[in-house]
Scaffold this motif. Sequence first.
Motif, PDB file in Angstrom:
ATOM      1  N   SER A  58      -6.962  -0.381  -4.307  1.00  0.00           N
ATOM      2  CA  SER A  58      -7.863  -1.408  -5.297  1.00  0.00           C
ATOM      3  C   SER A  58      -9.149  -2.018  -4.302  1.00  0.00           C
ATOM      4  O   SER A  58     -10.186  -2.094  -4.792  1.00  0.00           O
ATOM      5  N   ILE A  59      -8.587  -2.057  -2.920  1.00  0.00           N
ATOM      6  CA  ILE A  59      -9.946  -2.515  -2.271  1.00  0.00           C
ATOM      7  C   ILE A  59     -10.620  -1.592  -1.406  1.00  0.00           C
ATOM      8  O   ILE A  59     -11.509  -1.566  -0.409  1.00  0.00           O
ATOM      9  N   ARG A  94      -5.470  -9.491  -3.337  1.00  0.00           N
ATOM     10  CA  ARG A  94      -6.682  -9.037  -3.388  1.00  0.00           C
ATOM     11  C   ARG A  94      -7.727 -10.307  -3.339  1.00  0.00           C
ATOM     12  O   ARG A  94      -8.773 -10.249  -2.636  1.00  0.00           O
ATOM     13  N   LEU A 134      -2.571  -2.230  -3.365  1.00  0.00           N
ATOM     14  CA  LEU A 134      -3.549  -3.167  -2.875  1.00  0.00           C
ATOM     15  C   LEU A 134      -4.659  -2.219  -2.187  1.00  0.00           C
ATOM     16  O   LEU A 134      -5.833  -2.560  -2.079  1.00  0.00           O
TER      17      LEU A 134
END
Length: 177
Positions: free
Chosen positions: A121-122, A92, A118
């Motif tokens: 989370s983004i 990230r 990942l």
Amino acid sequence: MILVIAEQRDGKLNRATWETIAAAQQVAGTAQQVAGNAQQLAGGMPITVAVLAAATAGVSQEVASASVAEVLVGEHAALDPYTPDAYAAACRAVIESTSPTYVLLPHTYQTRDFAPLLAASIRKPLITDVTGINGTGSDAIFVRPMFQGKLAAQVKPQGGTPALVTRQSGGFRADAA
């Protein structure tokens, strides 16, 4: 720019990383042109490879031999041994600092472990198991099997950049990188 996340273990680069670099070259629209004994890349988006581990010296030098624009190194003790949280956090940070159009990853057990975390989370799309690519650059369409390989879907990522793409082993030639 296309970001490739390299995978290594115990200082050895995973062969799937070379296949992922070859896939990135196809997405980028670069073509290997052979002139005499020299190979050079023509056209296309730049490719950056990120090597993340507790120690990356040998692996980062090996990746530097590929025809890529840049090799980024992320060394931190929290990356050894591998944990999905630490690896997703490191990826990230690299993604946020480079702002790539695509993030390509080898489709390995390790990637299958951290890539969904990942992507969540983004808040960006994740396309898994890619076996082929049609088009280049932002017009790329990714081909992936569905229903245990009985059908092939053509997927265009939605939701802004970057799109995370894992490519299936054997779908691209490692020696083409």
